[in-house]
Design a protein around this motif. Structure first.
Motif, PDB file in Angstrom:
ATOM      1  N   VAL A  15      43.246  61.085-137.320  1.00 38.08           N
ATOM      2  CA  VAL A  15      44.497  61.384-136.627  1.00 38.08           C
ATOM      3  C   VAL A  15      44.288  62.537-135.645  1.00 38.08           C
ATOM      4  O   VAL A  15      44.682  62.454-134.478  1.00 38.08           O
ATOM      5  CB  VAL A  15      45.615  61.751-137.635  1.00 38.08           C
ATOM      6  CG1 VAL A  15      46.839  62.269-136.903  1.00 38.08           C
ATOM      7  CG2 VAL A  15      45.979  60.553-138.495  1.00 38.08           C
ATOM      8  N   GLU A  16      43.647  63.601-136.112  1.00 36.01           N
ATOM      9  CA  GLU A  16      43.429  64.762-135.242  1.00 36.01           C
ATOM     10  C   GLU A  16      42.554  64.389-134.043  1.00 36.01           C
ATOM     11  O   GLU A  16      42.771  64.876-132.937  1.00 36.01           O
ATOM     12  CB  GLU A  16      42.803  65.913-136.022  1.00 36.01           C
ATOM     13  CG  GLU A  16      43.768  66.600-136.991  1.00 36.01           C
ATOM     14  CD  GLU A  16      44.933  67.309-136.287  1.00 36.01           C
ATOM     15  OE1 GLU A  16      44.765  67.738-135.132  1.00 36.01           O
ATOM     16  OE2 GLU A  16      46.009  67.404-136.900  1.00 36.01           O
ATOM     17  N   ALA A  17      41.554  63.540-134.269  1.00 36.80           N
ATOM     18  CA  ALA A  17      40.692  63.114-133.162  1.00 36.80           C
ATOM     19  C   ALA A  17      41.501  62.332-132.128  1.00 36.80           C
ATOM     20  O   ALA A  17      41.337  62.519-130.918  1.00 36.80           O
ATOM     21  CB  ALA A  17      39.540  62.265-133.691  1.00 36.80           C
ATOM     22  N   LEU A  18      42.396  61.464-132.610  1.00 38.95           N
ATOM     23  CA  LEU A  18      43.203  60.667-131.688  1.00 38.95           C
ATOM     24  C   LEU A  18      44.197  61.548-130.934  1.00 38.95           C
ATOM     25  O   LEU A  18      44.385  61.393-129.723  1.00 38.95           O
ATOM     26  CB  LEU A  18      43.941  59.553-132.443  1.00 38.95           C
ATOM     27  CG  LEU A  18      43.042  58.476-133.048  1.00 38.95           C
ATOM     28  CD1 LEU A  18      43.862  57.499-133.890  1.00 38.95           C
ATOM     29  CD2 LEU A  18      42.268  57.725-131.967  1.00 38.95           C
ATOM     30  N   LEU A  19      44.822  62.495-131.641  1.00 44.69           N
ATOM     31  CA  LEU A  19      45.775  63.384-130.967  1.00 44.69           C
ATOM     32  C   LEU A  19      45.055  64.240-129.923  1.00 44.69           C
ATOM     33  O   LEU A  19      45.588  64.533-128.865  1.00 44.69           O
ATOM     34  CB  LEU A  19      46.501  64.273-131.985  1.00 44.69           C
ATOM     35  CG  LEU A  19      47.437  63.520-132.944  1.00 44.69           C
ATOM     36  CD1 LEU A  19      48.054  64.484-133.952  1.00 44.69           C
ATOM     37  CD2 LEU A  19      48.526  62.778-132.187  1.00 44.69           C
TER      38      LEU A  19
ATOM     39  N   GLU B  81      44.563  62.123-126.991  1.00 40.89           N
ATOM     40  CA  GLU B  81      45.841  61.973-126.287  1.00 40.89           C
ATOM     41  C   GLU B  81      46.089  63.191-125.397  1.00 40.89           C
ATOM     42  O   GLU B  81      46.502  63.059-124.243  1.00 40.89           O
ATOM     43  CB  GLU B  81      46.969  61.793-127.310  1.00 40.89           C
ATOM     44  CG  GLU B  81      48.321  61.442-126.719  1.00 40.89           C
ATOM     45  CD  GLU B  81      49.195  62.653-126.436  1.00 40.89           C
ATOM     46  OE1 GLU B  81      50.042  62.553-125.545  1.00 40.89           O
ATOM     47  OE2 GLU B  81      49.019  63.714-127.079  1.00 40.89           O
ATOM     48  N   ARG B  82      45.798  64.392-125.916  1.00 42.07           N
ATOM     49  CA  ARG B  82      45.970  65.605-125.098  1.00 42.07           C
ATOM     50  C   ARG B  82      45.045  65.579-123.888  1.00 42.07           C
ATOM     51  O   ARG B  82      45.435  65.944-122.790  1.00 42.07           O
ATOM     52  CB  ARG B  82      45.686  66.865-125.931  1.00 42.07           C
ATOM     53  CG  ARG B  82      46.701  67.141-127.015  1.00 42.07           C
ATOM     54  CD  ARG B  82      46.516  68.540-127.606  1.00 42.07           C
ATOM     55  NE  ARG B  82      45.263  68.731-128.317  1.00 42.07           N
ATOM     56  CZ  ARG B  82      45.067  68.439-129.603  1.00 42.07           C
ATOM     57  NH1 ARG B  82      46.044  67.929-130.322  1.00 42.07           N
ATOM     58  NH2 ARG B  82      43.902  68.655-130.183  1.00 42.07           N
ATOM     59  N   LEU B  83      43.807  65.123-124.112  1.00 41.67           N
ATOM     60  CA  LEU B  83      42.850  65.074-123.002  1.00 41.67           C
ATOM     61  C   LEU B  83      43.314  64.117-121.911  1.00 41.67           C
ATOM     62  O   LEU B  83      43.051  64.322-120.741  1.00 41.67           O
ATOM     63  CB  LEU B  83      41.472  64.625-123.520  1.00 41.67           C
ATOM     64  CG  LEU B  83      40.690  65.656-124.337  1.00 41.67           C
ATOM     65  CD1 LEU B  83      39.512  64.997-125.044  1.00 41.67           C
ATOM     66  CD2 LEU B  83      40.197  66.785-123.437  1.00 41.67           C
ATOM     67  N   SER B  84      44.014  63.043-122.316  1.00 44.59           N
ATOM     68  CA  SER B  84      44.414  62.021-121.350  1.00 44.59           C
ATOM     69  C   SER B  84      45.605  62.451-120.521  1.00 44.59           C
ATOM     70  O   SER B  84      45.910  61.849-119.507  1.00 44.59           O
ATOM     71  CB  SER B  84      44.763  60.718-122.076  1.00 44.59           C
ATOM     72  OG  SER B  84      46.070  60.787-122.618  1.00 44.59           O
TER      73      SER B  84
END
Lengths: 458, 128
Positions: A139-143, A146-149
């Protein structure tokens, strides 16, 4: 001797101070219908209670007294007595993410070494001080992706990612307005590259693939990374069986931007399914979006090697609601255990654990495949875990129960991870189960399992 | 005194025709300490007055940057991104952050003069 902290007089004083006449008053807002006192047995003496609880504990099967082939995200690897003994040292027992960090040089050094191990294993440049477990690490990796995008809304997840990890992602995403697209597996049991390519678009912030995947099949990191790259999304590599990292190509070499998952395999006993040990690593250009704590190496005022918490400005205690993540802690004691374990094993030891696990699983896989009635649904290469399909008419969960009665914990039925009502009675998924082997399994145990499988079938 | 217009969140704007150059004030620079990282928007982003347009990170803290005026970003200071130290060295000159094409000239009047800002800062200091 007094064990209760408050005297009756103190309680009366406190009640008087808040204007309540009895402790009962404090619960007046709870409807009486749900306030029934539990029906507890009479008190027991210390000797009696030990006997009682010991009896309960002995009802649990354990890996020592059984032939143990369970995996599914938690693996039965050996942890040296030295690691255990080190962990019992009183200085370590309070191992926790330090809040007065610079005076805790020993803790910081251990975390720094842990991060270094994670970087070496994943082939990435920056690792954090650990996370709770694999599912929340994903989850943290995906979030983070998402921030990077900066504003994209879609995560593409391989169906080969552990179902409980995916469920955790769904729980988090439900209220964040983020979308999940799941990509099915092909006939070999690896993520279908064409379906993956088709699922990725300009709104995708991450492509996540697990290897070895939940069904044990080794994925090519490059497939997920290529799909991510075409969309300008982050490639997220998920690892649930970290022992594999000593043998397989590291995520960083396969083009992953972020690697995450579970390190229980490297030095953390299975316990009863937890505490586990999550990890997250990334390329250095993304370091400001990494969640959690980071320990850095520096020099003190006298020029000596020292350790410090670094990039703390991203974190909650400084940046409040604007922090990169709600994670501002780490799985301190487990990371310490893993660091000690990895330091003891070294490169050579870790490779041997991986090779033995793989070789034993290959032996077992070959023998089960040659057992009449049983088949291996997926053709892709595996590391130390694989999917088995029982003969028609044989329900995997019932079969495994019968084997457990003979002290063989032979595997995990897939039906456990699905809504079992949704599975038709004799469907393939009801007949399928995961079998894992590690360096702990003997040939005798494996032969015993194979013999039992053919007997139970007959 | 200078020709800059100052915001309560410690940014300044210098107006040249329809272009406003934005940076952080000398006072803000001093408060932040050594600046190590700067995050700025891409050219083309449109902001309303008081919108967050980036972050500045020092060894002590990360702070949000707010645009004192509305408009479209026409240029960002790439040298400040690659060498954030120039914000410390020259916050109201070479350490500028972005240039915005102003969508209105009415907002400038609401900002403070150098004199008013100096007074604002000293009052803010005293109230601490």
């Amino acid at each position: 001797m007094k064990f209760l902290p408050n005297s009756d007089a103190e309680r009366r004083d406190m009640l008087a101070a808040i204007g309540a006449s009895s402790i009962e008053d404090l619960f007046a807002t709870v409807p009486s219908a749900v306030r029934q006192a539990p029906d507890l047995p009479d008190p027991l003496s210390e000797i009696e209670i030990r006997r009682f609880l010991g009896g309960l504990a002995s009802k649990n099967a354990n890996a020592r007294d059984t032939a143990f082939f369970l995996g599914g995200g938690v693996y039965n690897h050996y942890v040296s007595a030295i690691a255990d003994q080190m962990l019992y040292r009183a200085e370590w027992l309070t191992a926790y993410t330090p809040y007065q960090p610079e005076v805790s040089q020993g803790t910081l050094q251990s975390i720094f070494e842990f991060q270094t191990h994670v970087c070496l294993l994943t082939g990435l440049e920056v690792a954090n001080a650990s996370l709770y477990e694999g599912a929340s690490a994903l989850v943290e990796a995906l979030l983070m992706a998402e921030r990077l995008s900066k504003g994209r809304k879609r995560a593409v997840l391989s169906a080969g990612i552990h179902p409980e990890y995916r469920e955790t992602v769904r729980s988090y995403f439900a209220n964040l307005g983020l979308e999940i697209v799941e990509v099915p597996l092909g006939a070999d049991g690896a993520t279908d590259p064409r379906a993956l390519g088709a699922a990725v678009d300009a709104t995708t912030f991450a492509v996540a693939v697990q290897s070895p995947n939940f069904y044990g099949v080794i994925e090519d990191w490059a497939v997920g990374s290529a799909a991510a790259k075409t969309a300008g999304a982050a490639s997220v590599a998920v690892v649930a069986e970290a022992a594999s990292l000593a043998m397989l190509k590291p995520p960083g070499e396969g083009g992953a931007d972020i690697a995450c998952g579970e390190l229980q395999s490297l030095g953390v006993p299975m316990h009863l399914g937890g505490p586990l040990l999550g990890f997250l690593a990334c390329r250095i250009e993304h370091q400001r979006q990494i969640p959690g704590r980071l320990v850095g190496e520096t020099l003190d005022a006298e020029g000596r090697r020292a350790f410090c918490l670094t990039l703390s400005t991203r974190e909650q205690h400084i940046r409040r609601e604007k922090a990169t993540s709600n994670i501002c802690t780490n799985q301190g004691l487990m990371a310490l255990a893993s660091n000690i374990h990895m330091s003891l094993l070294g490169k050579k030891g870790m490779r041997e654990v991986a090779q033995q696990s793989h070789a034993k699983a290959e032996y077992l896989k070959g023998r089960i495949a040659a057992t009449p009635g049983y088949r291996l649904p997926f053709s892709g290469p595996t590391f130390n875990e694989f999917l088995v399909e029982a003969p028609p008419g044989v329900d995997a969960a019932a079969l495994l129960d019968r084997l457990a009665a003979r002290k063989i914990l032979a595997g995990i039925p897939l039906s456990r991870f699905f809504d079992s009502r949704a599975l038709p009675a004799d469907s393939a998924d009801r007949r399928r189960f995961l079998v894992a082997a590690t360096e702990m399994n003997t040939r005798g145990e494996m032969d015993h399992l194979v013999a039992a499988l053919s007997e139970v079938r007959a | 005194m200078d020709d800059l217009h100052y915001s309560e969140s410690h940014e300044w704007v210098r107006v040249d025709g329809e272009i406003g150059t934005i940076g952080i004030t000398e006072h803000a620079q001093k408060q932040l300490g050594e600046i190590v990282y700067l995050e700025l928007p891409e050219v083309g982003h449109v902001y309303n007055a008081d919108d967050e347009f980036g972050t500045v990170e020092s060894v002590k803290a990360v702070s949000e940057l707010y645009s004192p005026v509305s408009g479209e970003v026409v240029e960002v200071n790439k040298s400040a991104v690659s060498e954030p130290g120039i914000i410390n060295d020259d916050p109201q000159g070479d350490g500028w952050l972005i240039k915005i094409k102003l969508s209105t000239d009415e907002e400038i009047g609401k900002l403070m003069s150098a004199e008013a800002y100096a007074k604002y800062v000293s009052e803010e200091e005293q109230s601490k």
